[in-house]
Design an enzyme around this catalytic site. Structure first.
Site, short mmCIF file in Angstrom:
data_model
loop_
_atom_site.label_atom_id
_atom_site.label_comp_id
_atom_site.label_asym_id
_atom_site.label_seq_id
_atom_site.Cartn_x
_atom_site.Cartn_y
_atom_site.Cartn_z
N LYS A 12 1.90 2.13 -5.16
CA LYS A 12 2.40 1.57 -6.43
C LYS A 12 1.43 1.83 -7.57
CE LYS A 12 2.42 -2.37 -4.35
NZ LYS A 12 2.15 -1.96 -2.97
N ASP A 46 0.81 -1.22 0.00
CA ASP A 46 0.00 0.00 0.00
C ASP A 46 0.84 1.27 0.00
OD1 ASP A 46 -2.25 -1.62 0.13
OD2 ASP A 46 -2.25 -1.61 2.32
N GLY A 59 -4.52 -4.09 -3.79
CA GLY A 59 -5.52 -3.04 -4.00
C GLY A 59 -4.74 -1.81 -4.40
N HIS A 60 -4.71 -1.52 -5.68
CA HIS A 60 -3.91 -0.41 -6.20
C HIS A 60 -4.82 0.74 -6.60
CE1 HIS A 60 -0.25 -3.16 -7.23
NE2 HIS A 60 -0.63 -3.24 -5.97
N GLN A 90 2.01 -5.92 -3.35
CA GLN A 90 2.48 -6.08 -1.97
C GLN A 90 3.76 -5.26 -1.74
OE1 GLN A 90 1.41 -9.40 -3.63
NE2 GLN A 90 -0.47 -8.44 -3.02
#
Ligand code: GDP
Ligand code: IMO
Ligand code: MG
Length: 431
Positions: free
Chosen positions: A17, A14, A41-42, A224
């Site tokens: 990225k 988080d 979750g981007h 990640q």
């Protein structure tokens, strides 16, 4: 000759990225995800809109960019279809997406098993996203998994599914979980194949062709973060893949020689979601303040993220392991308003001063951060667009991170939007 850029998370995930990948994707010919799955979750924000991507690469907003889900990923076809539907509903319909025929396929029982293993661990649970990531990678390496390309050959898929169900139903039964019916799963996955079949291909051939052509810009988007790396992170409180730049060759099917430009994405502080040791963690009002200002709640699970000071021990370690050339220093705006900001320069553990994280979490849990205190800054920096405009105290903070890690800060991010980005490095400006 092609140009490459590897974007990796250098902390516990988080870090931003998605934002950075999207920022460069506007200029990239190809964006490749090479590990992980829909545990990621981007977040990407532009033109007043915010999108959250789980397994689809963050280059999907640029119609000219070829997006690739590489062989090292674990792909849940159900979730890919749902994610694409969500994008369609918001008007994102013009994109290019390919999925590796060799990627491990998440099956419905994988999330059941993820939940069951967590429950078995009780107080020692990892705090996984329960997306079935660990169980899918386990099946891959136990050589009983299915792969995305199997969907293209119904007979072969049926054979593999039968073989997997024989093993998996036995395990599910033993755990008191629901067993799966061959025909139901077969029909459902064939239906999904109808929706994504045209995207499935030999993606390493695609990537290698791009790598060898002149003028192509290729981005590898890590998911990640390196402290969640199964080999180098805070094992066992990690994910089941290699989020490092070293994950790229195997997870994308390219030779290591192409990995020559690594951007380590790091928050200006640290966060962690899920369990596991976190030496610089804060528990007081400052944690609350940073969490609220940075909206530090999980993109996938909504869980509040744990918050702590920037950890230069972690940064040096991940910088070394991944060969990070530049930092992208993220959420810098969130630190505005604090009287003092701290940076961890070493760990004190059992009377010793450590410069790198120890290998066991029991020892890491005993590490006390050695902190230096820096002046904070009051100014709102979210509108700043050049390094020179930053307050002096903020500049000193950036310089201290460079000094402590030996790696230059190439990008400073002062807000979630694509435009709230200061590129300092000439090389990155030219990418
Ligand atoms: P990722 O998993 O590494 O892509 O990061 P996430 O998207 O899960 O979390 C990063 C969060 O920070 C998202 O909500 C972003 O919109 C937000 N974000 C990214 N960069 C900045 C920044 O510089 N400032 C602020 N305030 N938010 C940012
Ligand atoms: P992005 O790409 C933050 C964490 C989980 C848990 C551990 C194992 O958005 O940075 P898993 O479901 O992978 O088996 O969970 O890893 N985790 C993440 N934390 N960001 C992520 O991805 C994460 N993906 C997994 O919270 O602690
Ligand atoms: Mg995330």
């Amino acid at each position: 000759m092609s140009e490459r850029l590897v974007v990796i998370g250098s902390q516990w995930g988080d870090e931003g990225k998605g934002k950075i990948t999207d920022y460069f994707a506007c200029r990239a010919d190809m964006v490749v995800r090479y590990q992980g799955g829909n545990n990621a979750g981007h977040t990407v924000a532009f033109d007043g809109n915010k999108y959250s991507l789980q397994s689809i690469p963050s280059g999907v907003f640029n119609p000219h960019t070829v997006n690739v889900m590489g062989n090292g990923m674990v792909v849940n076809p159900e979730s890919v279809v749902a994610e694409l539907q969500k994008l369609h509903d918001r008007g994102i319909t013009d994109y290019q997406l390919f999925i590796s025929d060799r990627a491990a396929m998440v099956m419905p029982w994988h999330s059941d098993l993820d939940g069951a293993y967590e429950a078995q661990k009780g107080g020692a649970k990892i705090g996984t996203t329960k997306k079935g990531i660990g169980p899918t990678y386990s099946d891959k390496y136990s050589r009983i998994g299915l792969r995305i390309g199997d969907l293209l050959d119904p007979e072969y898929f049926a054979e593999r599914l039968k073989a997997a169900l024989e093993v998996k139903n036995q395990e599910l039964r033993m755990l008191g979980l629901k067993e799966y019916d061959f025909q139901e799963v077969y029909d459902r996955y064939m239906q999904l194949a109808g929706k994504i079949g045209h995207m499935i291909t030999d993606t390493s051939a695609l990537i290698n062709e791009a790598l060898r052509s002149s003028d192509k810009k290729i981005l590898f988007e890590g998911a990640q973060g390196m402290m969640l790396c199964c080999d180098h992170g805070t094992y066992p409180f990690v994910t089941s893949s290699s989020p490092s730049a070293s994950g790229v060759p195997v997870g994308a099917g390219v030779a290591p020689k192409w990995i020559d430009n690594v951007l380590g994405v790091a928050k200006a502080y640290c966060t962690r979601v899920g369990e596991g040791p976190f030496p610089t963690e804060l528990f007081d009002e400052r944690a609350h303040e940073i969490r609220e200002r940075g909206h530090e709640y999980g993109t996938v699970t909504g869980r509040p993220r744990r918050v702590g000071w920037f950890d230069a021990v972690v940064a040096r370690y991940t910088g070394m392991l991944a060969g990070i050339d530049n930092w992208a220093l993220m959420l810098f705006d969130v630190l505005s308003g604090l009287d003092k900001v701290m940076i961890c320069t070493g760990y004190e553990c059992d009377g010793e001063l450590l410069q790198a994280p120890p290998s066991t979490i029991s020892r890491l849990a005993r590490c006390k951060p050695v902190l230096i205190e820096m002046e904070g800054w009051k100014e709102d920096i979210s509108g700043v667009r050049s390094y020179d405009e930053l307050p002096e105290a903020a500049k000193a903070y950036v310089r201290k991170i460079e000094e402590l890690t030996g790696i230059p800060v190439g990008i400073i991010s002062v807000g979630p939007d694509r435009t709230q980005t200061i590129t300092v490095s000439e090389k990155l400006k030219n990418f």
